[in-house]
Design a protein around this motif. Structure first.
Motif, PDB file in Angstrom:
ATOM      1  N   ASN A 244      -5.770   5.581  -1.234  1.00  0.00           N
ATOM      2  CA  ASN A 244      -5.796   5.904   0.199  1.00  0.00           C
ATOM      3  C   ASN A 244      -4.570   6.703   0.642  1.00  0.00           C
ATOM      4  O   ASN A 244      -4.114   6.573   1.777  1.00  0.00           O
ATOM      5  N   ARG A 245      -4.066   7.538  -0.268  1.00  0.00           N
ATOM      6  CA  ARG A 245      -2.903   8.378   0.046  1.00  0.00           C
ATOM      7  C   ARG A 245      -3.217   9.828  -0.300  1.00  0.00           C
ATOM      8  O   ARG A 245      -3.876  10.127  -1.274  1.00  0.00           O
TER       9      ARG A 245
ATOM     10  N   TRP B 193       2.057   8.454   8.597  1.00  0.00           N
ATOM     11  CA  TRP B 193       2.630   9.626   7.938  1.00  0.00           C
ATOM     12  C   TRP B 193       4.022   9.924   8.480  1.00  0.00           C
ATOM     13  O   TRP B 193       4.592   9.148   9.243  1.00  0.00           O
TER      14      TRP B 193
ATOM     15  N   ALA C 298       5.999   6.808   7.450  1.00  0.00           N
ATOM     16  CA  ALA C 298       5.585   6.592   6.062  1.00  0.00           C
ATOM     17  C   ALA C 298       6.791   6.561   5.135  1.00  0.00           C
ATOM     18  O   ALA C 298       6.860   5.739   4.219  1.00  0.00           O
TER      19      ALA C 298
ATOM     20  N   MET D  64       0.826  -1.211   0.000  1.00  0.00           N
ATOM     21  CA  MET D  64       0.000   0.000   0.000  1.00  0.00           C
ATOM     22  C   MET D  64       0.859   1.259   0.000  1.00  0.00           C
ATOM     23  O   MET D  64       0.411   2.326  -0.436  1.00  0.00           O
ATOM     24  N   PHE D  65       2.111   1.151   0.460  1.00  0.00           N
ATOM     25  CA  PHE D  65       2.990   2.310   0.541  1.00  0.00           C
ATOM     26  C   PHE D  65       3.663   2.631  -0.797  1.00  0.00           C
ATOM     27  O   PHE D  65       4.497   3.537  -0.862  1.00  0.00           O
TER      28      PHE D  65
ATOM     29  N   HIS E 152       3.699  12.417   3.122  1.00  0.00           N
ATOM     30  CA  HIS E 152       2.706  11.484   2.607  1.00  0.00           C
ATOM     31  C   HIS E 152       1.878  10.925   3.764  1.00  0.00           C
ATOM     32  O   HIS E 152       2.421  10.564   4.815  1.00  0.00           O
ATOM     33  N   TYR E 153       0.569  10.846   3.545  1.00  0.00           N
ATOM     34  CA  TYR E 153      -0.365  10.348   4.560  1.00  0.00           C
ATOM     35  C   TYR E 153      -1.116   9.156   3.956  1.00  0.00           C
ATOM     36  O   TYR E 153      -1.811   9.303   2.947  1.00  0.00           O
ATOM     37  N   PHE E 154      -0.980   7.997   4.586  1.00  0.00           N
ATOM     38  CA  PHE E 154      -1.672   6.793   4.133  1.00  0.00           C
ATOM     39  C   PHE E 154      -2.757   6.434   5.151  1.00  0.00           C
ATOM     40  O   PHE E 154      -2.471   6.313   6.349  1.00  0.00           O
ATOM     41  N   THR E 155      -3.976   6.260   4.670  1.00  0.00           N
ATOM     42  CA  THR E 155      -5.084   5.881   5.546  1.00  0.00           C
ATOM     43  C   THR E 155      -5.345   4.385   5.421  1.00  0.00           C
ATOM     44  O   THR E 155      -5.509   3.866   4.313  1.00  0.00           O
ATOM     45  N   HIS E 156      -5.357   3.712   6.569  1.00  0.00           N
ATOM     46  CA  HIS E 156      -5.608   2.263   6.580  1.00  0.00           C
ATOM     47  C   HIS E 156      -6.734   1.961   7.556  1.00  0.00           C
ATOM     48  O   HIS E 156      -6.679   2.337   8.726  1.00  0.00           O
TER      49      HIS E 156
ATOM     50  N   ASN F 128      -1.144   4.963  -4.927  1.00  0.00           N
ATOM     51  CA  ASN F 128      -1.833   6.236  -4.715  1.00  0.00           C
ATOM     52  C   ASN F 128      -3.121   6.071  -3.929  1.00  0.00           C
ATOM     53  O   ASN F 128      -3.625   7.014  -3.332  1.00  0.00           O
TER      54      ASN F 128
END
Length: 232
Positions: free
Chosen positions: A166-167, A196, A200, A160-161, A182-186, A164
């Motif tokens: 959920n980022r 983040w 991240a 996922m990292f 960068h902010y990843f929502t899980h 794009n």
């Protein structure tokens, strides 16, 4: 339990383990250097984190935590298991494994360390060394959280990292250096986590190495996170 005796290992992770051990290009901070305490200069602001990988279904997952709201720094933020170097730690590997055991009850004997990545810089002039390990037998891991330090534990797919999905990103700048956060929502079945900042960045780097491809976005990380010259 010896992690090297686990039967029916994941072919994907086995290939990954072999590639790391056969390649000197993954990181100039080799496990051989790490196992020699004379090679390591202890610094009060040195820390190590554990990127602990396991396979579930067709995906490789990484273990993450949410820090306790009781902590004085980075409270409530998502992080990798890890912490500051103790004087008794032989090397960065020992720091990462010790901290993971203290924070989430992960027995070091279950983790097969395969490589150590280049360090990152963080707030407070802290040097963070990422250690990649494989958890061959996920069923043998029974999390026991140190609630003074960790509020919760969860697992996120490493790939996922690189995506794009959920980022979101936020442009920032300092001293002429423009960079991206960068902010990843899980989402899990009972919570929503945002990964983040330097966590991240470490996971973007690790995923790029594991999957041998660049992310679907431009990382453009801040220069102050690059601390290669402070490695030893």
């Amino acid at each position: 339990m010896d992690c090297n005796n686990v039967k029916n290992r994941s072919h994907k992770l086995l290939e990954l383990s072999q590639r790391f051990r056969q390649s000197n290009s993954v990181s100039s901070c080799s496990i051989a250097e790490q196992s020699n305490p004379s090679q390591n200069l202890k610094r009060p602001n040195r820390a190590a984190v554990l990127i602990c990988l396991f396979e579930e279904g067709d995906d490789i997952y990484v273990i993450l935590t949410r820090r306790s709201s009781k902590l004085s720094s980075f409270s409530g933020q998502v992080s990798l298991p890890g912490g500051r170097t103790d004087e008794g730690d032989q090397d960065d590997i020992r720091t990462a494994l010790r901290e993971a055991e203290e924070e989430i009850g992960l027995d070091p004997s279950l983790v097969d360390v395969v490589t150590v990545l280049q360090p990152f810089g963080a707030k407070g002039n802290i040097i963070i060394v990422p250690v990649i390990g494989i958890l061959w037998n996920k069923q043998a891991f029974n999390p026991v959280l140190n609630t003074e330090e960790v509020e919760s534990i969860f697992y996120a797919p490493l790939e996922m990292f690189l995506k794009n999905e959920n980022r979101r990103q936020e442009e920032r700048g300092t001293e002429g250096d423009k960079y991206m956060f960068h902010y990843f929502t899980h989402k899990t079945h009972d919570n929503v986590y945002v990964i983040w900042a330097v966590t991240a960045a470490i996971l973007i780097t690790a995923a790029s190495i594991v999957y041998q491809r660049s992310p679907d976005f431009e990382p453009r990380m801040p220069k102050f996170w690059n601390r290669k010259h402070n490695r030893l």
